[in-house]
Design a protein around this motif. Structure first.
Motif, mmCIF file in Angstrom:
data_model
loop_
_atom_site.group_PDB
_atom_site.id
_atom_site.type_symbol
_atom_site.label_atom_id
_atom_site.label_comp_id
_atom_site.label_asym_id
_atom_site.label_seq_id
_atom_site.Cartn_x
_atom_site.Cartn_y
_atom_site.Cartn_z
ATOM 1 N N PHE A 128 7.648 6.046 8.589
ATOM 2 C CA PHE A 128 7.515 5.916 7.139
ATOM 3 C C PHE A 128 6.249 5.132 6.788
ATOM 4 O O PHE A 128 5.483 5.525 5.901
ATOM 5 C CB PHE A 128 8.736 5.196 6.555
ATOM 6 N N GLU A 129 6.040 4.022 7.475
ATOM 7 C CA GLU A 129 4.887 3.171 7.159
ATOM 8 C C GLU A 129 3.577 3.904 7.393
ATOM 9 O O GLU A 129 2.641 3.804 6.586
ATOM 10 C CB GLU A 129 4.942 1.900 7.995
ATOM 11 N N MET A 130 3.498 4.653 8.479
ATOM 12 C CA MET A 130 2.247 5.330 8.788
ATOM 13 C C MET A 130 2.014 6.528 7.866
ATOM 14 O O MET A 130 0.894 6.744 7.398
ATOM 15 C CB MET A 130 2.245 5.790 10.250
ATOM 16 N N MET A 131 3.051 7.305 7.571
ATOM 17 C CA MET A 131 2.880 8.461 6.689
ATOM 18 C C MET A 131 2.587 8.044 5.248
ATOM 19 O O MET A 131 2.087 8.833 4.461
ATOM 20 C CB MET A 131 4.127 9.347 6.716
ATOM 21 N N LYS A 165 0.821 -1.200 0.000
ATOM 22 C CA LYS A 165 0.000 0.000 0.000
ATOM 23 C C LYS A 165 0.863 1.262 0.000
ATOM 24 O O LYS A 165 0.462 2.298 -0.518
ATOM 25 C CB LYS A 165 -0.893 0.027 1.246
ATOM 26 N N GLU A 166 2.048 1.155 0.634
ATOM 27 C CA GLU A 166 2.887 2.348 0.777
ATOM 28 C C GLU A 166 3.275 2.936 -0.573
ATOM 29 O O GLU A 166 3.538 4.135 -0.692
ATOM 30 C CB GLU A 166 4.137 2.015 1.588
ATOM 31 N N GLY A 167 3.288 2.095 -1.596
ATOM 32 C CA GLY A 167 3.663 2.569 -2.920
ATOM 33 C C GLY A 167 2.652 3.495 -3.558
ATOM 34 O O GLY A 167 2.976 4.183 -4.540
ATOM 35 N N VAL A 219 9.414 -0.992 -6.322
ATOM 36 C CA VAL A 219 9.636 -0.004 -5.274
ATOM 37 C C VAL A 219 8.689 -0.301 -4.119
ATOM 38 O O VAL A 219 7.506 -0.584 -4.331
ATOM 39 C CB VAL A 219 9.382 1.433 -5.791
ATOM 40 N N ASP A 220 9.221 -0.236 -2.909
ATOM 41 C CA ASP A 220 8.398 -0.390 -1.716
ATOM 42 C C ASP A 220 9.076 0.367 -0.582
ATOM 43 O O ASP A 220 10.228 0.791 -0.706
ATOM 44 C CB ASP A 220 8.227 -1.867 -1.365
ATOM 45 N N VAL A 221 8.378 0.500 0.535
ATOM 46 C CA VAL A 221 8.952 1.234 1.650
ATOM 47 C C VAL A 221 10.100 0.459 2.290
ATOM 48 O O VAL A 221 11.091 1.028 2.704
ATOM 49 C CB VAL A 221 7.856 1.584 2.687
#
Length: 702
Positions: free
Chosen positions: A516-519, A311-313, A451-453
């Motif tokens: 990072f994950e939450m933002m 989802k972060e992407g 690309v991922d977090v």
């Protein structure tokens, strides 16, 4: 020939110029023609240097195979040759961008051969045009007095025309005018590049008169060029107003390109562009640095396509696309959003049951329940409970070292589980491959760039196994923590922090990975499988899935599923999305500053200090905001994780925790943000001391 009227910017009031033009209208002028450059728009750099800025981008597009200085020299040579050829054939002493781009490409092909960006002539020509327009827009600002006069003319219903000698076509001027807030201010736009006729020869004036059906003295030309805007206009019978801007001329004369690289100037530009207020305001700066490093890496790799993992992407892709638009004027690397998760891709990546040891799950999660194991295989909860009942084992009980428990062996021996495992494994593998193929990317030939977090690249590993280890993969992450066996052809790289490479400031960016994950929260739930209509019908009713995409494949429609989690969606809309919109606005400002500076960055310490402020020295409001966040653990264990610190400890308990923490500082390095750990230990007072110590270790007394 009479001397033309003059208008000196900074001396003659716009109101006086308006009175003069009103008199001209009363005396028969029907059309007021404005020059563009150094009349309506002035540049923040010396005009010719805009081309040098553009060639810096050209160098990036070519993977830095040729330095910008050599590309600029090649550009000058081609411009001279095209201008000479035009004159020899009876045309203007000018070059135009489209033929330039084709000649430029041919020269580059001779030097470099087959580079993806050079493959298509028309696409390359359009890209060069977009870059040139984007650079121009970045360095232009309106001449305020000229715009005031133009607005007055329009307000009183007088007819205005834009007339320019330039190598970019009129459609680019439409964009540049919009960039200055001047859309719709001109009845017509005449540019020499569109007609092969120039003001400098007078032939463009003849065409304008013919098109408008008017006499030359019914046109009044307003411009700064004494030859093209005054002498040639008068020669063709036009009236003139010669605009003089001595301050701007002096600026061009004194301008030194070396100032773009001056550290103080660079830092000032970025300071001005960066966010100065808001919760965790520095996050946007760190994500901007990640985005630039990603784009640079992809261009060096000559990648044509990149996949952002959900989802972060979702927000990372937005930032990436925005940077490409702001720097190049269009995408140079095609970006795709892949709905995928560890759970959605895990089962499809596994071997047949008799060959599989589930080591990629148990390496990280060993003390789990049969429920956790089955849900990690993306088996619906009701169906998973039924399988455990048939196997005669406890569904919910969390067991130490599950893979070595009798209950686990019973489950593997259960015929119902074996049948479902093989059926779902082949189904999900087939469907995922159909989904991946639907993007139209030849990943078998070109490889797969993702690309991922971060942090360990588990989803990338799953896809690598789905593809049988036969497709070269390269993953780029905000942060990477190596915790698994390296596989040839399955590369991973952290761009902000990476414990396998000597990137600076590891302890800064790694300090609060959860931030990072939450933002980077998304507008939807976690990807949860890939099913055809017929397969979906047979799923249990309580699976909480929603259809995110419908994909047409060679075998029919495929539905890409995501978990429908109202709690996560409410959190995103209320708290995360507003912050993302602020970060997106900041990224646009940083992109513009970067472009104007000629792609020069502040020192990496500038970025690290900003990030360190919020992770080492957060405000009380930021800690309380972070405590209000939560997310669903959706692989290995299945539970909501929050960051609340509702500790009501006695003084004795707090003293005991303080002594233990001082004896074992590693207590603060367990992966959770240290301010949260300290608050849970009842040691909130110590977070300031701890934060400043961490800051000093990274940056000293500077």
């Amino acid at each position: 020939m009479t001397s033309p009227a003059t208008w000196t910017i900074g001396t003659d009031a716009p109101s006086r110029i308006c009175q003069h033009l009103q008199q001209q209208a009363q005396n028969g002028v029907k059309f007021f023609c404005f020059d563009y450059f150094d009349t309506l728009a002035v540049r923040e750099i010396e005009p010719e240097f805009t081309k040098q800025l553009a060639t810096r981008l050209h160098s990036l597009l070519l993977g830095s195979k040729l330095p910008p200085e050599q590309l600029y020299a090649l550009r000058q040579q081609i411009e001279r040759e095209l201008s000479a050829a035009s004159t020899a054939s009876g045309g203007e002493l000018e070059f135009y961008m489209e033929p330039f781009a084709h000649a430029y490409r041919l020269q580059l092909l001779k030097q470099f051969g087959d580079i993806p960006v050079l493959n298509d002539a028309n696409s390359f020509a359009e890209l060069i045009l977009r870059i040139e327009t984007t650079v121009e827009k970045a360095v232009q600002r309106p001449c305020v007095e000229a715009v005031q006069v133009l607005s007055w003319l329009r307000q009183y219903g007088l007819r205005t025309i834009l007339v320019s000698d330039f190598y970019l076509p009129g459609r680019c001027f439409t964009e540049m005018l919009a960039n200055l807030g001047l859309s719709g201010q001109f009845e017509r736009i005449y540019v020499s590049a569109d007609h092969g006729l120039a003001k400098s020869s007078g032939r463009l004036y003849e065409k304008i008169c013919a098109d408008l059906g008017c006499q030359p003295d019914e046109l009044l030309m307003i411009g700064d060029n004494s030859h093209s805007d005054v002498a040639k206009a008068q020669e063709k019978g036009l009236r003139c107003l010669h605009l003089l801007n001595p301050a701007q001329k002096a600026f061009y004369h004194q301008w030194d390109p070396a100032q773009l690289d001056a550290p103080g100037w660079v830092r000032q530009r970025f300071d001005t562009a960066a966010a100065t207020s808001g919760l965790f305001k520095e996050t946007g700066t760190s994500l901007w640095l990640f985005t630039w490093k990603l784009l640079y890496s992809l261009l060096q790799q000559q990648a044509q396509d990149v996949f952002f993992f959900s989802k972060e992407g979702e927000f990372l892709k937005i930032l990436f696309d925005q940077m490409q638009a702001d720097l190049f004027g269009r995408p140079v690397v095609r970006s795709h959003y892949l709905l995928v998760s560890r759970k959605a891709a895990f089962l499809a990546s596994l071997k047949p049951l008799d060959e599989e040891d589930f080591s990629r799950l148990f390496y990280f999660y060993r003390n789990i329940s049969p429920r956790d194991f089955l849900l990690s295989l993306n088996i619906e909860e009701a169906l998973a409970a039924d399988l455990c009942q048939q196997a005669g084992i406890d569904f919910q009980a969390r067991l130490p070292d599950l893979p070595n428990q009798p209950a686990f062996r019973q489950l593997l021996a259960c015929d119902a589980f074996r049948d479902l495992y093989e059926h779902r494994r082949s189904q999900q593998r087939r469907n995922f491959l159909a989904y991946l193929t639907s993007f139209g990317v030849d990943y078998e030939r070109d490889g797969l760039t993702i690309v991922d977090v971060g942090w360990k690249g588990s989803i990338q590993d799953n896809i690598w196994h789905i593809l049988g280890g036969k497709v070269k993969m390269q993953g780029y992450y905000a942060g990477f923590l190596d915790a698994a066996v390296k596989q040839p052809g399955n590369g991973k790289q952290g761009l902000l922090f990476d414990n396998t490479s000597p990137l600076p400031y590891f302890n800064v960016y790694n300090n609060n990975r959860s931030l990072f994950e939450m933002m980077l929260g998304a507008s939807h739930g976690s990807a949860d499988g890939y099913f055809t209509d017929e397969e979906f019908i047979w799923l249990p009713d309580n699976h909480r899935r929603e259809i995110r995409q419908r994909i047409q494949t060679a075998d029919g429609e495929l539905m890409v599923m995501a978990l429908d989690m109202p709690e996560e969606r409410a959190l995103f809309e209320a708290k995360i999305k507003p912050l993302q919109m602020q970060m997106l606005a900041e990224s646009k400002r940083l992109n513009a500053a970067f472009l104007r500076l000629g792609w020069v960055l502040p020192r990496l310490e500038w970025f690290a200090r900003r990030h360190a402020r919020m992770v080492f020295l957060p405000t009380r409001q930021e800690i309380e905001f972070f405590e209000s966040l939560y997310h669903l653990e959706n692989f290995g264990v299945f539970e909501y994780t929050d960051f609340r610190t509702e500790a009501n400890l006695s003084l004795k308990e707090r003293w005991h925790n303080f002594v233990a923490m001082r004896k074992n500082p590693a207590m603060l390095e367990m992966g959770t943000w240290p301010p949260i750990i300290l608050r849970r230990l009842g040691l909130n007072f110590y977070r300031h001391i701890n934060g400043w110590r961490r800051h000093w270790r990274e940056f000293g007394q500077k």
